[in-house]
Structure formats: structure tokens, C-alpha cells
Write a protein that holds these residues in place. Structure first.
Motif, PDB file in Angstrom:
ATOM      1  N   VAL A  15      -0.063  -1.510  13.410  1.00 40.69           N
ATOM      2  CA  VAL A  15      -0.841  -1.202  12.211  1.00 40.69           C
ATOM      3  C   VAL A  15      -2.332  -1.438  12.432  1.00 40.69           C
ATOM      4  N   MET A  16      -2.681  -2.581  13.015  1.00 40.75           N
ATOM      5  CA  MET A  16      -4.082  -2.979  13.065  1.00 40.75           C
ATOM      6  C   MET A  16      -4.824  -2.485  14.308  1.00 40.75           C
ATOM      7  N   GLU A  17      -4.091  -2.183  15.364  1.00 36.38           N
ATOM      8  CA  GLU A  17      -4.751  -1.733  16.592  1.00 36.38           C
ATOM      9  C   GLU A  17      -4.576  -0.229  16.826  1.00 36.38           C
ATOM     10  N   GLU A  18      -3.416   0.305  16.464  1.00 41.14           N
ATOM     11  CA  GLU A  18      -3.147   1.709  16.764  1.00 41.14           C
ATOM     12  C   GLU A  18      -3.033   2.586  15.526  1.00 41.14           C
ATOM     13  N   SER A  19      -3.105   1.978  14.341  1.00 44.52           N
ATOM     14  CA  SER A  19      -2.940   2.728  13.082  1.00 44.52           C
ATOM     15  C   SER A  19      -1.696   3.605  13.152  1.00 44.52           C
ATOM     16  N   ALA A  20      -0.627   3.015  13.668  1.00 42.34           N
ATOM     17  CA  ALA A  20       0.592   3.781  13.917  1.00 42.34           C
ATOM     18  C   ALA A  20       1.712   3.374  12.974  1.00 42.34           C
ATOM     19  N   ALA A  21       1.365   3.073  11.726  1.00 45.85           N
ATOM     20  CA  ALA A  21       2.393   2.726  10.753  1.00 45.85           C
ATOM     21  C   ALA A  21       3.116   3.992  10.293  1.00 45.85           C
ATOM     22  N   PRO A  22       4.343   3.883   9.819  1.00 47.84           N
ATOM     23  CA  PRO A  22       5.050   5.053   9.269  1.00 47.84           C
ATOM     24  C   PRO A  22       4.282   5.648   8.099  1.00 47.84           C
ATOM     25  N   THR A  23       4.512   6.920   7.827  1.00 48.87           N
ATOM     26  CA  THR A  23       3.799   7.629   6.758  1.00 48.87           C
ATOM     27  C   THR A  23       3.950   6.915   5.425  1.00 48.87           C
ATOM     28  N   GLU A  24       5.158   6.462   5.136  1.00 51.66           N
ATOM     29  CA  GLU A  24       5.397   5.792   3.848  1.00 51.66           C
ATOM     30  C   GLU A  24       4.536   4.542   3.704  1.00 51.66           C
ATOM     31  N   LEU A  25       4.400   3.805   4.791  1.00 52.52           N
ATOM     32  CA  LEU A  25       3.606   2.577   4.730  1.00 52.52           C
ATOM     33  C   LEU A  25       2.117   2.901   4.614  1.00 52.52           C
ATOM     34  N   ASN A  26       1.673   3.928   5.332  1.00 49.12           N
ATOM     35  CA  ASN A  26       0.271   4.339   5.225  1.00 49.12           C
ATOM     36  C   ASN A  26      -0.055   4.793   3.803  1.00 49.12           C
ATOM     37  N   ASN A  27       0.882   5.531   3.187  1.00 42.85           N
ATOM     38  CA  ASN A  27       0.666   5.976   1.806  1.00 42.85           C
ATOM     39  C   ASN A  27       0.543   4.779   0.869  1.00 42.85           C
ATOM     40  N   MET A  28       1.400   3.789   1.075  1.00 42.88           N
ATOM     41  CA  MET A  28       1.358   2.605   0.224  1.00 42.88           C
ATOM     42  C   MET A  28       0.024   1.876   0.373  1.00 42.88           C
ATOM     43  N   MET A  29      -0.429   1.711   1.645  1.00 40.93           N
ATOM     44  CA  MET A  29      -1.688   0.997   1.868  1.00 40.93           C
ATOM     45  C   MET A  29      -2.867   1.780   1.309  1.00 40.93           C
ATOM     46  N   SER A  30      -2.807   3.108   1.377  1.00 43.74           N
ATOM     47  CA  SER A  30      -3.876   3.920   0.785  1.00 43.74           C
ATOM     48  C   SER A  30      -3.900   3.762  -0.726  1.00 43.74           C
ATOM     49  N   ASN A  31      -2.722   3.721  -1.325  1.00 36.78           N
ATOM     50  CA  ASN A  31      -2.661   3.534  -2.779  1.00 36.78           C
ATOM     51  C   ASN A  31      -3.210   2.178  -3.190  1.00 36.78           C
ATOM     52  N   ILE A  32      -2.891   1.147  -2.412  1.00 35.48           N
ATOM     53  CA  ILE A  32      -3.420  -0.183  -2.721  1.00 35.48           C
ATOM     54  C   ILE A  32      -4.939  -0.179  -2.615  1.00 35.48           C
ATOM     55  N   GLU A  33      -5.434   0.485  -1.585  1.00 34.11           N
ATOM     56  CA  GLU A  33      -6.887   0.547  -1.391  1.00 34.11           C
ATOM     57  C   GLU A  33      -7.578   1.306  -2.516  1.00 34.11           C
ATOM     58  N   ASN A  34      -6.978   2.412  -2.941  1.00 35.83           N
ATOM     59  CA  ASN A  34      -7.640   3.275  -3.918  1.00 35.83           C
ATOM     60  C   ASN A  34      -7.296   2.935  -5.358  1.00 35.83           C
ATOM     61  N   ASN A  35      -6.027   2.514  -5.572  1.00 29.38           N
ATOM     62  CA  ASN A  35      -5.550   2.326  -6.945  1.00 29.38           C
ATOM     63  C   ASN A  35      -5.271   0.874  -7.302  1.00 29.38           C
ATOM     64  N   GLY A  36      -5.328  -0.001  -6.302  1.00 27.82           N
ATOM     65  CA  GLY A  36      -5.049  -1.396  -6.580  1.00 27.82           C
ATOM     66  C   GLY A  36      -3.572  -1.685  -6.792  1.00 27.82           C
ATOM     67  N   ALA A  37      -2.710  -0.748  -6.421  1.00 27.77           N
ATOM     68  CA  ALA A  37      -1.265  -0.912  -6.579  1.00 27.77           C
ATOM     69  C   ALA A  37      -0.580   0.017  -5.569  1.00 27.77           C
ATOM     70  N   PRO A  38       0.685  -0.241  -5.227  1.00 31.64           N
ATOM     71  CA  PRO A  38       1.373   0.593  -4.224  1.00 31.64           C
ATOM     72  C   PRO A  38       1.685   2.004  -4.709  1.00 31.64           C
ATOM     73  N   TRP A  39       1.557   2.265  -6.021  1.00 33.54           N
ATOM     74  CA  TRP A  39       1.981   3.550  -6.570  1.00 33.54           C
ATOM     75  C   TRP A  39       0.802   4.518  -6.712  1.00 33.54           C
ATOM     76  N   PRO A  40       1.050   5.804  -6.646  1.00 31.13           N
ATOM     77  CA  PRO A  40      -0.043   6.793  -6.650  1.00 31.13           C
ATOM     78  C   PRO A  40      -0.530   7.143  -8.049  1.00 31.13           C
ATOM     79  N   TYR A  41      -0.861   6.122  -8.840  1.00 24.76           N
ATOM     80  CA  TYR A  41      -1.340   6.374 -10.195  1.00 24.76           C
ATOM     81  C   TYR A  41      -2.719   5.750 -10.363  1.00 24.76           C
ATOM     82  N   ASN A  42      -3.538   6.404 -11.159  1.00 24.61           N
ATOM     83  CA  ASN A  42      -4.872   5.914 -11.440  1.00 24.61           C
ATOM     84  C   ASN A  42      -4.791   4.558 -12.131  1.00 24.61           C
TER      85      ASN A  42
END
Length: 435
Positions: free
Chosen positions: A398-425
Motif C-alpha cells: 500500500v505505502m510503497e507500491e500503491s498496489a492495494a486492491p481496487t476495493e481498498l483504494n476506493n475506500m481510502m479515496s472515499n475516506i480522503e474525500n468524504n471523511g467516511a468509507p462510503w461514496p456519499y457527500n
């Protein structure tokens, strides 16, 4: 005199070879990163006495646990006689302790040894049947093909032969049989040699004596190349095992401090680290090879008994996924041995070989199949923690190769953007109240 010289040479050669292997073992374990495990000393001592010495986790499965305790106790106690054998070999005497402690006490000791030898022999035969005739599921997994299977059987054959030689040695010793004390098992074997010439019986007794001691010395040096190294390493491994709650994962201090700084509105992101601050950024996040793991994890790898209890309890493995916690430990040990041979071949320095633990031994699929449920660490009879190695290698991905599964990357993106694991504003997070 010649017999004593031959014995001394063989004994010193065996001890010397064993010492060399112990040094190599310690060297390989020290290739790991340093880690502080000097806390909770009373708890660690208690764990070692309860788990390694007391075999407490073996008895979770009563049949296998009881048989293992018989073999463990019997083999250790019987080898107390090694002291007499070694002294007899060096001094050229015969049953030195007989005159020293008297026939009565000597008979009680040897009688106990003979009973234990018989129990060990029966237990080992049962173990062989479980492995090769009943073929328990955990002994026929893919990682147990080839050498691991042969190693497991070979050690059983060793124990069968050594116990048999001990009883034959006693049965063909007329002086010992004449005591009629201590020959509680060998007394039933001795009649098989009736009618033979005295010289022939003596030759059999001496042959059994020599084969017994030579077999034990071979067994001692075989340990380094076998899963039965756990006979020795179970004690330090349980002492240095995890004492924090099983569900508690370790965090990198550098990352923890970074998060704290991000959450502190008054923190200066450009401030220099204070003197004595140990949270500096590591050279590599996580682990991709054995040298990135800590020395306790490498000790874990060498201690693995290959019993398969971890894999049989793993929910991912039970549902057909490729993950096997036992294979994780076996792969770590095999890679560490490969690195050790590389160092030996290059005069004490590791020459990069374009191989690493991650990818060449352990696949991404295996790592991401883990549910981090800790069933493997709970099941291990010698406090091995496969999960810690899996987490370190995931951390690297995750931290060196950014090689996490798609589902995990989506979750981390949601946390970064939405403050929660789900894709809601964030503005919509209370809409459920209106329902």
C-alpha cells in the motif's frame, strides 16, 4: 582405549557441527530489524513455562496433544541417559551410574525410561498412521508436498529407531537383565536372543549402543535442517511472543505522528524533529523481503512446527483461497535460508539476487485473502504470529507500491474525500435520519 578415542572424536565433531549451525541460525535471525521485547517480563516467563514447557496449547486437540506430550516428555527424559552414555564412551566404562547410585535407584530410573520409550514408540507410530494412512487434511495441503512431508516422516523414523535401539541395548545386556530391576520392557524382549552365543549377543548390544548414540548425535545436527528445530526454539519464541491484545496491530511511529500533526491545527508541518525523537521516517514502509521483518518474526519462521493448526483454523483457507498461514511461515524460513546461503557464499556479505520474499515466495493474492481474524495466532501451539508478517507485507504494497486492491483504494479515496468509507457527500451523511 581405541573405542574411547573414536567416541571422543565423533562426539566433538557432532558438537562442533551443531555449534556452527547454531551460530548460523543466530546470524540469520539477527538479519531482521531490531525490536524492543523487554516489557512484561513476568508475563513472558509465564507464557514460556505454560506454553513451551507445559504444552498447554497442544491439549486443545486432546488426542494429538496427549500423544505429543508423551513424545516430548519421553524423549527429553530418556535422553537424560545420554549423560551416562557419554561418560561411558569417554571413560571406557559400562553403566557407570549403576555402581554410583546403586541397583535399586538405577533400576527405577531405567524402568521409567523403558516405559517412556515404549509409550514414545507407540505414539510415534500413531503419528505416522495419522500422516500416511488416515492422511489428515492439514497434512496433505499443497505446501506439505516433497521435502516437508519427507521431513515429517523422517523424524518419526528417527524416533522409532532410537527408542527401539534403547530397548534392544538393554535386552541384550546380560548384566543388566541379571539385576531383574528396571527391565520392565526389555525383559520381554530378552528371550528373543536366548540360544544365541554370548559373543553374538554382546555384539548386538554393542552395536545397539553405538547406533543409539550416533543416531542421537545425527538427530541433534539434523534439527537445523528440520521443522523439529522447534524443540529448541519453542522456549525463546514463546518468551518473545506477543503479549499485547491479539487484535492490536502495531503502528509506525512516523505515520502516527504525521496523522497527529495533521489533526493538530497548531502544529508546524516544517518543524525539525526534536532531539531523541524515534519517529523518523523509515527507509522502507512495510516489508518486501526477510531483512525488512524484525528478528522476532524471523525467529517465528524458524520455530514453525508445520503442524498446520493455523491453516486448518484459517477461514480464508477453509473457503478455498490460496492463503495458508503455515505456508507464509515456511516461505519466510526458506527465503531466510536462501539469504543465509548467499551471505556464506559471498564472505559474509549479501549479494543482491534479484529475488525477494514478496512475489517470488508469497503472492499478492495470498496476502489480500487474509481477514486479519487472528485465528492462526490463536491456534499456534508455540506462539507464532503469521498475521504480523502478512500485515507488514500489505503495508509495503500500500505505502510503497500503491498496489492495494481496487476495493481498498476506493475506500481510502472515499475516506480522503468524504471523511467516511462510503461514496456519499459529507453533507448527505445524516439523510438516513429523514427515513
Amino acid at each position: 582405549m581405541l573405542s574411547s578415542i573414536v567416541f571422543i572424536v565423533l562426539f566433538l565433531a557432532a558438537v562442533g557441527f551443531f555449534t556452527r549451525n547454531v551460530r548460523r541460525l543466530v546470524r540469520n535471525i539477527k538479519l531482521g530489524r531490531d525490536v524492543k521485547v523487554d516489557d512484561n517480563k513476568p508475563q513472558r516467563m509465564q507464557n514460556m513455562l505454560r506454553i513451551a514447557l507445559g504444552q498447554s496449547k497442544m491439549t486443545v486437540r486432546p488426542v494429538a496433544g496427549l500423544l505429543h506430550i508423551v513424545v516430548y516428555v519421553g524423549f527429553i527424559i530418556i535422553n537424560i541417559e545420554m549423560l551416562e552414555i557419554v561418560l561411558d564412551g569417554i571413560m571406557g566404562t559400562h553403566r557407570l551410574f549403576l555402581d554410583f547410585i546403586g541397583p535399586s535407584v538405577y533400576g527405577v530410573l531405567i524402568g521409567a525410561f523403558e516405559i517412556l520409550a515404549l509409550l514414545v514408540l507407540v505414539s510415534v507410530i500413531v503419528f505416522w498412521v495419522r500422516r500416511n494412512i488416515i492422511r489428515l487434511q492439514r497434512f496433505i495441503k499443497p505446501e506439505m508436498k516433497g521435502w516437508p512431508k519427507n521431513d515429517g516422516n523422517l523424524i518419526l523414523y528417527f524416533e522409532m529407531v532410537l527408542m527401539s535401539l534403547f530397548l534392544i541395548m538393554n535386552a541384550t545386556d546380560p548384566a543388566f537383565q541379571a539385576l531383574e530391576s528396571g527391565n520392565v520392557v526389555s525383559g520381554f524382549i530378552a528371550p528373543l536372543f536366548n540360544g544365541m552365543e554370548a559373543g553374538t549377543v554382546h555384539l548386538i548390544e554393542r552395536s545397539a549402543w553405538w547406533l543409539h548414540i550416533v543416531g542421537i548425535l545425527i538427530f541433534l545436527n539434523y534439527l537445523y535442517y528440520s521443522k523439529h528445530l522447534h524443540i529448541i526454539l519453542a522456549f525463546p519464541n514463546t518468551y518473545y511472543g506477543k503479549v499485547s491484545p491479539k487484535g492490536q496491530l502495531d503502528n509506525l511511529d512516523a505515520v502516527t505522528n504525521e496523522v497527529k500533526m495533521m489533526m493538530d491545527p497548531d502544529a508546524d508541518p516544517y518543524a525539525m524533529p526534536e532531539e531523541g525523537d524515534t519517529a523518523e521516517e523509515p527507509a522502507k514502509f512495510g516489508a518486501s523481503d526477510v531483512m525488512d521483518l524484525n528478528w522476532v518474526q524471523l525467529l517465528n519462521a524458524y520455530t514453525c512446527t508445520e503442524c498446520g493448526r493455523c491453516t486448518s483454523e484459517c477461514p480464508a483457507n477453509q473457503t478455498g483461497k490460496k492463503l495458508s498461514p503455515r505456508k507464509i511461515m515456511m516461505d519466510t524460513r526458506d527465503r531466510l535460508e536462501e539469504v543465509g546461503r548467499n551471505i556464506d557464499a559471498n564472505k559474509g556479505e549479501f549479494k543482491p539476487d534479484d529475488k525477494q520474499l514478496l512475489g517470488d515466495y508469497i503472492t499478492h493474492e495470498e496476502l489480500w485473502a487474509c481477514t486479519t481474524c487472528n485465528a492462526c495466532t490463536q491456534a499456534c501451539p508455540v506462539s507464532i504470529d503469521p498475521l504480523s508478517i502478512i500485515v507488514e507485507m500489505r503495508r509495503y504494497l500500500v505505502m510503497e507500491e500503491s498496489a492495494a486492491p481496487t476495493e481498498l483504494n476506493n475506500m481510502m479515496s472515499n475516506i480522503e474525500n468524504n471523511g467516511a468509507p462510503w461514496p456519499y457527500n459529507q453533507m448527505d451523511r445524516l439523510n438516513w435520519v429523514n427515513e
